[in-house]
Design a protein around this motif. Structure first.
Motif, PDB file in Angstrom:
ATOM      1  N   LEU A   1      -6.093 -12.371  -6.492  1.00  0.00           N
ATOM      2  CA  LEU A   1      -5.705 -11.014  -6.838  1.00  0.00           C
ATOM      3  C   LEU A   1      -5.648 -10.167  -5.572  1.00  0.00           C
ATOM      4  CD1 LEU A   1      -5.178  -8.722  -8.891  1.00  0.00           C
ATOM      5  CD2 LEU A   1      -7.671  -8.475  -9.111  1.00  0.00           C
ATOM      6  N   LEU A   2      -4.513  -9.501  -5.356  1.00  0.00           N
ATOM      7  CA  LEU A   2      -4.365  -8.579  -4.236  1.00  0.00           C
ATOM      8  C   LEU A   2      -4.829  -7.191  -4.670  1.00  0.00           C
ATOM      9  CD1 LEU A   2      -0.863  -9.767  -2.979  1.00  0.00           C
ATOM     10  CD2 LEU A   2      -3.137 -10.601  -2.332  1.00  0.00           C
ATOM     11  N   GLN A   3      -4.976  -6.282  -3.719  1.00  0.00           N
ATOM     12  CA  GLN A   3      -5.497  -4.967  -4.037  1.00  0.00           C
ATOM     13  C   GLN A   3      -4.560  -4.211  -4.983  1.00  0.00           C
ATOM     14  OE1 GLN A   3      -8.501  -3.401  -3.139  1.00  0.00           O
ATOM     15  NE2 GLN A   3      -7.713  -2.093  -4.767  1.00  0.00           N
ATOM     16  N   PRO A   4      -5.014  -3.882  -6.194  1.00  0.00           N
ATOM     17  CA  PRO A   4      -4.168  -3.086  -7.102  1.00  0.00           C
ATOM     18  C   PRO A   4      -3.836  -1.735  -6.476  1.00  0.00           C
ATOM     19  CG  PRO A   4      -6.036  -4.046  -8.268  1.00  0.00           C
ATOM     20  CD  PRO A   4      -6.304  -4.241  -6.807  1.00  0.00           C
ATOM     21  N   LYS A   5      -2.610  -1.259  -6.713  1.00  0.00           N
ATOM     22  CA  LYS A   5      -2.140  -0.037  -6.058  1.00  0.00           C
ATOM     23  C   LYS A   5      -1.699   1.000  -7.086  1.00  0.00           C
ATOM     24  CE  LYS A   5      -0.611  -2.407  -1.859  1.00  0.00           C
ATOM     25  NZ  LYS A   5       0.534  -2.689  -0.953  1.00  0.00           N
ATOM     26  N   HIS A   6      -2.239   2.195  -6.933  1.00  0.00           N
ATOM     27  CA  HIS A   6      -1.803   3.336  -7.736  1.00  0.00           C
ATOM     28  C   HIS A   6      -0.554   3.894  -7.068  1.00  0.00           C
ATOM     29  CE1 HIS A   6      -2.798   7.593  -9.435  1.00  0.00           C
ATOM     30  NE2 HIS A   6      -1.965   6.941 -10.215  1.00  0.00           N
ATOM     31  N   GLU A   7       0.625   3.559  -7.596  1.00  0.00           N
ATOM     32  CA  GLU A   7       1.874   3.843  -6.897  1.00  0.00           C
ATOM     33  C   GLU A   7       2.521   5.146  -7.316  1.00  0.00           C
ATOM     34  OE1 GLU A   7       3.504  -0.438  -5.457  1.00  0.00           O
ATOM     35  OE2 GLU A   7       4.328   0.352  -7.321  1.00  0.00           O
ATOM     36  N   SER A   8       2.233   5.618  -8.500  1.00  0.00           N
ATOM     37  CA  SER A   8       2.740   6.908  -8.951  1.00  0.00           C
ATOM     38  C   SER A   8       1.729   7.468  -9.942  1.00  0.00           C
ATOM     39  CB  SER A   8       4.123   6.766  -9.596  1.00  0.00           C
ATOM     40  OG  SER A   8       4.013   6.164 -10.883  1.00  0.00           O
ATOM     41  N   GLU A   9       1.992   8.658 -10.417  1.00  0.00           N
ATOM     42  CA  GLU A   9       1.042   9.300 -11.321  1.00  0.00           C
ATOM     43  C   GLU A   9       0.713   8.426 -12.525  1.00  0.00           C
ATOM     44  OE1 GLU A   9      -1.523  12.393 -11.843  1.00  0.00           O
ATOM     45  OE2 GLU A   9       0.006  12.359 -10.283  1.00  0.00           O
TER      46      GLU A   9
ATOM     47  N   THR B   1       1.547   4.853 -12.878  1.00  0.00           N
ATOM     48  CA  THR B   1       1.657   3.402 -12.730  1.00  0.00           C
ATOM     49  C   THR B   1       0.639   2.840 -11.746  1.00  0.00           C
ATOM     50  OG1 THR B   1       3.311   3.545 -10.957  1.00  0.00           O
ATOM     51  CG2 THR B   1       4.138   3.446 -13.213  1.00  0.00           C
ATOM     52  N   VAL B   2       0.091   1.696 -12.111  1.00  0.00           N
ATOM     53  CA  VAL B   2      -0.704   0.881 -11.202  1.00  0.00           C
ATOM     54  C   VAL B   2      -0.035  -0.490 -11.125  1.00  0.00           C
ATOM     55  CG1 VAL B   2      -2.895  -0.320 -10.857  1.00  0.00           C
ATOM     56  CG2 VAL B   2      -2.898   2.056 -11.614  1.00  0.00           C
ATOM     57  N   ARG B   3       0.247  -0.950  -9.902  1.00  0.00           N
ATOM     58  CA  ARG B   3       0.869  -2.255  -9.711  1.00  0.00           C
ATOM     59  C   ARG B   3      -0.221  -3.282  -9.398  1.00  0.00           C
ATOM     60  NH1 ARG B   3       6.073  -3.785  -8.559  1.00  0.00           N
ATOM     61  NH2 ARG B   3       6.600  -1.585  -8.264  1.00  0.00           N
ATOM     62  N   VAL B   4      -0.278  -4.329 -10.213  1.00  0.00           N
ATOM     63  CA  VAL B   4      -1.243  -5.410 -10.045  1.00  0.00           C
ATOM     64  C   VAL B   4      -0.470  -6.655  -9.621  1.00  0.00           C
ATOM     65  CG1 VAL B   4      -3.061  -6.753 -11.140  1.00  0.00           C
ATOM     66  CG2 VAL B   4      -2.652  -4.398 -11.883  1.00  0.00           C
ATOM     67  N   THR B   5      -0.799  -7.199  -8.454  1.00  0.00           N
ATOM     68  CA  THR B   5      -0.099  -8.382  -7.958  1.00  0.00           C
ATOM     69  C   THR B   5      -1.110  -9.474  -7.600  1.00  0.00           C
ATOM     70  OG1 THR B   5      -0.080  -7.494  -5.709  1.00  0.00           O
ATOM     71  CG2 THR B   5       1.844  -7.055  -7.063  1.00  0.00           C
ATOM     72  N   TRP B   6      -0.661 -10.698  -7.647  1.00  0.00           N
ATOM     73  CA  TRP B   6      -1.529 -11.829  -7.319  1.00  0.00           C
ATOM     74  C   TRP B   6      -0.698 -12.960  -6.721  1.00  0.00           C
ATOM     75  CZ3 TRP B   6      -0.143 -10.239 -12.149  1.00  0.00           C
ATOM     76  CH2 TRP B   6       0.550 -11.146 -12.965  1.00  0.00           C
ATOM     77  N   GLU B   7      -1.404 -13.896  -6.125  1.00  0.00           N
ATOM     78  CA  GLU B   7      -0.764 -15.064  -5.524  1.00  0.00           C
ATOM     79  C   GLU B   7      -1.410 -16.329  -6.059  1.00  0.00           C
ATOM     80  OE1 GLU B   7      -1.239 -14.595  -1.344  1.00  0.00           O
ATOM     81  OE2 GLU B   7       0.268 -12.997  -1.155  1.00  0.00           O
ATOM     82  N   MET B   8      -0.663 -17.426  -5.943  1.00  0.00           N
ATOM     83  CA  MET B   8      -1.182 -18.752  -6.281  1.00  0.00           C
ATOM     84  C   MET B   8      -0.951 -19.676  -5.099  1.00  0.00           C
ATOM     85  SD  MET B   8      -2.580 -18.916  -9.313  1.00  0.00           S
ATOM     86  CE  MET B   8      -2.485 -20.620  -9.878  1.00  0.00           C
ATOM     87  N   PRO B   9      -1.697 -20.774  -5.018  1.00  0.00           N
ATOM     88  CA  PRO B   9      -1.443 -21.742  -3.950  1.00  0.00           C
ATOM     89  C   PRO B   9       0.013 -22.206  -3.978  1.00  0.00           C
ATOM     90  CG  PRO B   9      -3.485 -22.254  -5.102  1.00  0.00           C
ATOM     91  CD  PRO B   9      -2.822 -21.165  -5.883  1.00  0.00           C
ATOM     92  N   GLU B  10       0.482 -22.726  -2.843  1.00  0.00           N
ATOM     93  CA  GLU B  10       1.882 -23.135  -2.752  1.00  0.00           C
ATOM     94  C   GLU B  10       2.243 -24.176  -3.804  1.00  0.00           C
ATOM     95  OE1 GLU B  10       2.910 -24.361   1.139  1.00  0.00           O
ATOM     96  OE2 GLU B  10       2.430 -22.428   2.071  1.00  0.00           O
ATOM     97  N   THR B  11       1.335 -25.098  -4.073  1.00  0.00           N
ATOM     98  CA  THR B  11       1.575 -26.098  -5.108  1.00  0.00           C
ATOM     99  C   THR B  11       0.841 -25.692  -6.377  1.00  0.00           C
ATOM    100  OG1 THR B  11      -0.293 -27.414  -4.301  1.00  0.00           O
ATOM    101  CG2 THR B  11       1.887 -27.944  -3.440  1.00  0.00           C
ATOM    102  N   VAL B  12       1.590 -25.411  -7.422  1.00  0.00           N
ATOM    103  CA  VAL B  12       1.032 -24.981  -8.694  1.00  0.00           C
ATOM    104  C   VAL B  12       1.088 -26.151  -9.667  1.00  0.00           C
ATOM    105  CG1 VAL B  12       1.226 -23.356 -10.608  1.00  0.00           C
ATOM    106  CG2 VAL B  12       1.750 -22.617  -8.286  1.00  0.00           C
ATOM    107  N   ASP B  13       0.014 -26.342 -10.407  1.00  0.00           N
ATOM    108  CA  ASP B  13      -0.047 -27.451 -11.360  1.00  0.00           C
ATOM    109  C   ASP B  13       1.071 -27.343 -12.393  1.00  0.00           C
ATOM    110  OD1 ASP B  13      -2.325 -28.369 -10.065  1.00  0.00           O
ATOM    111  OD2 ASP B  13      -3.670 -27.200 -11.352  1.00  0.00           O
ATOM    112  N   ASP B  14       1.608 -28.497 -12.779  1.00  0.00           N
ATOM    113  CA  ASP B  14       2.709 -28.520 -13.748  1.00  0.00           C
ATOM    114  C   ASP B  14       2.278 -28.023 -15.122  1.00  0.00           C
ATOM    115  OD1 ASP B  14       4.387 -29.535 -11.802  1.00  0.00           O
ATOM    116  OD2 ASP B  14       4.037 -31.629 -12.381  1.00  0.00           O
TER     117      ASP B  14
END
Length: 215
Positions: free
Chosen positions: A19-27, A29-42
């Protein structure tokens, strides 16, 4: 009766989402972003975006079904700014195994500037000492002030003092500004105005101009 073979059950959870740092982008909205390893299980079925208010360890899922396994962000439109807000991500595979990200808070940003400051009282002494009292900010949003002065209200005002930080600005209390001017016999008055700023440096409308003249 012939016994059916017992198939081994998958007990291995997916790789943990980052999980990356959630961002309060406007009055709203909060944008929640995340990453996964390059190889993701099928067998990755998708993700669950969770939100909590810090009052308990309970988190609620922000959507009824798992997201698409290719999704990497979520826009939250239903948060409550009156509460502390935390987010987490769950990765879920087709066998129902779950892995959890770390929990991260969101820092709310104020998008509206502070209200116009109001000067409650101002005096000037025979020695040129000036005291200006700024009324309490009704929203407790002010982090500092800039004080401007001119010898003529039609001239350009100059910044003569800046006041920022908790040691000078107390929420709910009036703020006292002290200055000293050289009494100029060529001008009868000196003129002051004030602008307020919040922690994000959003600036207010300027206060009304006040005139001060020595007795």
């Amino acid at each position: 009766m012939e016994k059916l073979p017992v198939l081994p059950r998958d007990l291995t959870p997916p790789r943990e989402p980052l999980l990356l740092q959630p961002k309060h982008e406007s009055e709203d909205t909060v944008r929640v972003t995340w990453e996964m390893p390059e190889t993701v299980d099928d067998d990755l079925a998708g993700f669950a975006v969770l939100r909590g208010d810090g009052s308990s360890e309970e988190f609620v899922r922000l959507h009824p079904d798992l997201t698409d396994p290719g999704l990497r962000e979520w826009i939250d439109l239903d948060f409550n700014r009156d509460l502390d807000t935390y987010y987490a991500i769950q990765a879920v595979d087709t066998a129902g195994n779950v892995s959890n990200s770390a929990v991260l808070p969101v820092s709310y940003i104020r998008f509206n500037p502070p209200v116009k400051p109001e000067i409650g009282q101002a005096t000037i002494g025979d020695d040129g000492s000036v005291e200006i009292i700024i009324s309490p900010d009704p929203e407790d949003a002010v982090d500092g002030y800039k004080i401007f002065m001119a010898n003529d209200p039609e001239h350009e005002f100059s910044v003569v003092k800046e006041m920022f930080g908790d040691s000078l600005i107390t929420p709910g209390s009036r703020t006292v500004v002290r200055d000293t001017v050289m009494l100029n016999t060529l001008t009868r008055n000196v003129y002051y105005k004030i602008r307020a700023y919040d922690v994000h440096f959003n600036e207010s409308e300027e206060s009304d101009v006040i005139a001060l003249g020595a007795a």
